[in-house]
Design a protein around this motif. Structure first.
Motif, short mmCIF file in Angstrom:
data_model
loop_
_atom_site.label_atom_id
_atom_site.label_comp_id
_atom_site.label_asym_id
_atom_site.label_seq_id
_atom_site.Cartn_x
_atom_site.Cartn_y
_atom_site.Cartn_z
N CYS A 113 -1.84 4.39 36.98
CA CYS A 113 -1.57 2.92 35.26
C CYS A 113 -1.61 4.02 34.01
O CYS A 113 -3.32 5.21 34.39
CB CYS A 113 -2.57 2.18 35.12
N MET A 169 3.22 1.13 31.63
CA MET A 169 1.80 0.84 31.83
C MET A 169 1.66 0.84 33.04
O MET A 169 0.40 2.07 33.83
CB MET A 169 1.47 -0.68 31.92
N ARG A 170 2.59 0.79 34.40
CA ARG A 170 2.62 1.42 35.14
C ARG A 170 3.37 2.34 35.83
O ARG A 170 4.16 1.88 35.32
CB ARG A 170 3.00 0.24 36.51
N ALA A 232 -2.72 -2.74 36.68
CA ALA A 232 -1.64 -2.85 35.59
C ALA A 232 -1.50 -4.07 34.67
O ALA A 232 -1.32 -3.68 33.81
CB ALA A 232 -0.23 -2.27 36.14
N TRP A 320 1.56 -6.81 35.31
CA TRP A 320 2.23 -6.21 34.09
C TRP A 320 2.88 -7.63 33.74
O TRP A 320 2.04 -8.38 32.66
CB TRP A 320 2.92 -4.81 33.74
#
Length: 400
Positions: A113, A169-170, A232, A320
């Motif tokens: 992450c 984010m991930r 995440a 997310w």
């Protein structure tokens, strides 16, 4: 299956370039071999000339519970070498720190992450090594969240210690692969090597985390694989007034906790808005009373994420989006609820910016949550574009 540290110890040819060199180790409590020996002990026992060690956020010992709790430099009482903190007076290694070794071995377990700060620590180390002519080797470890990519990319100008570069984010990469991307993206002239894993199967049993390896907390609140998979999404609650479960035994495994929010009602609204975003896991309403941190001593209603066992579908789970949907449902049910922490909360030492925007690398998610007209498809389209671009950008860097 072997991690990078296990290969380095087992294969003399891999260690040969370290002969006659001063070696530094960047490590934390999860930096262990297959038999659970800490990497510092194992390397010294193998005859590697370790002259210094470095600890990231939470420290080499992993003893610092919360974010923004700094660690001091110290001397190792067993080996009498300096242990430098990269989350104390500095975030970047200083010239004096870089002078302590010729080769820097980076052996941190990541969560896959962008906001998990070990990624940024790797970038800072690479940048300083490029300036000083030092070598950096990543002893690669699995990405426990596997290959899926999710989230919007960080916008230029929104960089911070929890957002080093324009990645989603991930990110779906191992730390070794991320290092290759950093070198290419920033044009770094640095001697960079990866001691790759043997037989890591990101789509095999465990979906990133080998079933025969023990999980050790890489940071105090990363207690298990379920947390690593959900992180995440759940990490965004650090930018909210809602509790992420700190002060309980299952932190960062809930979509929210609050004394004044009805979890069952939020779940019903999430199911109404975007039922497909709930796929790949089970959600369970529960109660907890934090012993410290947000809502300390108050009974909180919560939704817990179970991305594990028979409930887990690796390719369907999208944490997310799941967390974004929980925020959206709360906003719909409680239009005036103060979801976001204000600018007076200096998240990771930033100034005059909302923590939720620091975490997401821009305001898009918050604006989507707060816009009554915004629909799930709007966020899906925005993130989907960034995700596709990232997959294409890193495809040739994948080592496994």
């Amino acid at each position: 299956m072997k991690f990078g540290i296990d290969r380095l110890l087992a294969e003399a040819e891999l260690r040969k370039p370290l002969e006659g060199k001063r070696v530094a180790l960047v490590a934390h409590p999860a930096s262990v071999t297959a038999d659970l020996t800490h990497s510092l002990d194992a390397l010294i026992a193998a005859g590697v000339n370790v002259t210094s060690a470095f600890g990231p956020q939470h420290g080499l010992k992993g003893d610092k519970q919360d974010n923004m709790v700094e660690t001091a430099d110290e001397m190792d009482p067993v080996y009498n070498i300096p242990v430098y903190s990269l989350y104390g007076e500095v975030r970047r290694p200083t010239p004096a720190m870089m002078d302590s070794a010729d080769v820097f071995l980076f052996d941190l377990q990541d969560l896959g992450c962008r906001i998990y700060t070990f990624v940024t620590t790797l970038l800072y180390l690479l940048e300083e090594a490029a300036k000083t002519g030092k070598s950096v080797w990543v002893l690669d470890r699995p990405n426990p969240a596997g290959r899926p990519v999710e989230g919007t990319r960080l916008l230029p100008g929104h960089e911070s210690f929890v957002g080093a570069a324009p990645m989603p984010m991930r990110h779906g990469l191992t730390m070794g692969e991320m290092g290759h991307w950093f070198v290419r993206h920033f044009g770094l002239d640095v001697d960079y090597r990866v001691v790759s894993m043997h037989y890591w199967l990101p789509e095999g049993p465990g979906f990133g985390w080998p079933e025969n390896r023990i999980w050790i907390n890489p940071s105090p609140n990363a207690a298990n694989l379920n947390m690593a998979r959900a992180y995440a999404g759940t990490v965004m609650i650090e930018g909210a007034t809602l509790s992420e479960g700190r002060g309980t035994t299952r932190p960062l495994e809930v979509l929210f906790g609050a004394p004044d929010v009805d979890a069952k009602a939020v779940l019903a609204e999430m199911q109404r808005l975007a039922p497909d975003w709930l796929a790949g896991c089970a959600l369970r309403d529960c109660w907890f009373e934090p012993t410290f941190h947000k809502h300390v001593g108050k009974l909180c209603n919560a939704l817990m994420v179970h991305a594990e066992g028979a409930f887990y579908d690796h390719n369907a789970f999208r944490p997310w989006r799941l967390q974004a949907l929980a925020f959206k449902a709360i906003r719909n049910l409680y239009p005036d609820y103060p979801i976001w922490r204000g600018k007076d909360f200096k998240y990771e030492y930033t100034d005059d910016v909302l923590a939720i925007d620091v975490i997401n690398g821009g305001p898009a998610l918050r604006e989507w949550v707060d816009d009554p007209a915004a629909q799930p498809g709007d966020l899906d389209q925005l993130a989907g574009r960034d995700e596709a671009e990232w997959r294409e950008e890193v495809a040739e860097l994948l080592l496994y």
